[in-house]
Design an enzyme around this catalytic site. Sequence first.
Site, PDB file in Angstrom:
ATOM      1  N   ASP A 150       0.861  -1.191   0.000  1.00 13.13           N
ATOM      2  CA  ASP A 150       0.000   0.000   0.000  1.00 13.13           C
ATOM      3  C   ASP A 150       0.900   1.246   0.000  1.00 13.13           C
ATOM      4  OD1 ASP A 150      -3.193   0.522   1.232  1.00 13.13           O
ATOM      5  OD2 ASP A 150      -1.774   2.181   1.079  1.00 13.13           O
ATOM      6  N   GLN A 195     -14.516   2.558   1.878  1.00 13.83           N
ATOM      7  CA  GLN A 195     -13.870   2.150   0.625  1.00 13.83           C
ATOM      8  C   GLN A 195     -13.610   3.382  -0.229  1.00 13.83           C
ATOM      9  OE1 GLN A 195     -16.127  -0.637  -1.788  1.00 13.83           O
ATOM     10  NE2 GLN A 195     -14.349  -1.124  -3.071  1.00 13.83           N
ATOM     11  N   HIS A 230     -10.418  -5.229  -2.789  1.00 19.30           N
ATOM     12  CA  HIS A 230      -9.066  -5.478  -2.264  1.00 19.30           C
ATOM     13  C   HIS A 230      -9.164  -5.836  -0.796  1.00 19.30           C
ATOM     14  CE1 HIS A 230      -9.967  -1.186  -2.015  1.00 19.30           C
ATOM     15  NE2 HIS A 230      -9.298  -1.177  -0.882  1.00 19.30           N
TER      16      HIS A 230
END
Length: 136
Positions: free
Chosen positions: A32, A95, A101
């Site tokens: 990330d 989200q 994901h």
Amino acid sequence: MKDTNCIFCKIANGEIPSKTLYEDDNFRVILDLGPATKGHALILPKEHYANLHELPEETAGEVMKLAKRMADRMKERLGCEGLNLVQNNGDLAGQTVFHFHMHMIPRYQADGQKIGWRPGELTEEELEEIKNTIVG
Ligand code: AMP
Ligand code: ZN
């Protein structure tokens, strides 16, 4: 199917570079870019599914198997003492990228993060009513 406007489709399929931890025919696992902790990773299916509701059951099962394998590796290599799996569906749930994901967030002593919720309190009747709403 891929979505030409979706950044995670492009990352998952290698059109945009990423720090890839794992790749196979169906998934890519990347670091990330705004990590909650050291090693924060995302499991991305290569096909475009906006959220859990769109995800085929079989793919959902594969996501969890991959999460387990990656979690074991992270524990061994990063020495994390805990790990949160987080998966957000919909704006309201936080989200921000609408390609399914799974977050993998390794946890360390005093890492300064807090992932949780404020516990509510319900009566037995309220619990029963909710149960019946979902499964009745
Ligand atoms: P969510 O809020 O569950 O939709 O999570 C989206 C996550 O994607 C956030 O943790 C972002 O830091 C991460 N993110 C957004 N763009 C990228 C990118 N280009 N590469 C890696 N991670 C990204
Ligand atoms: Zn996509």
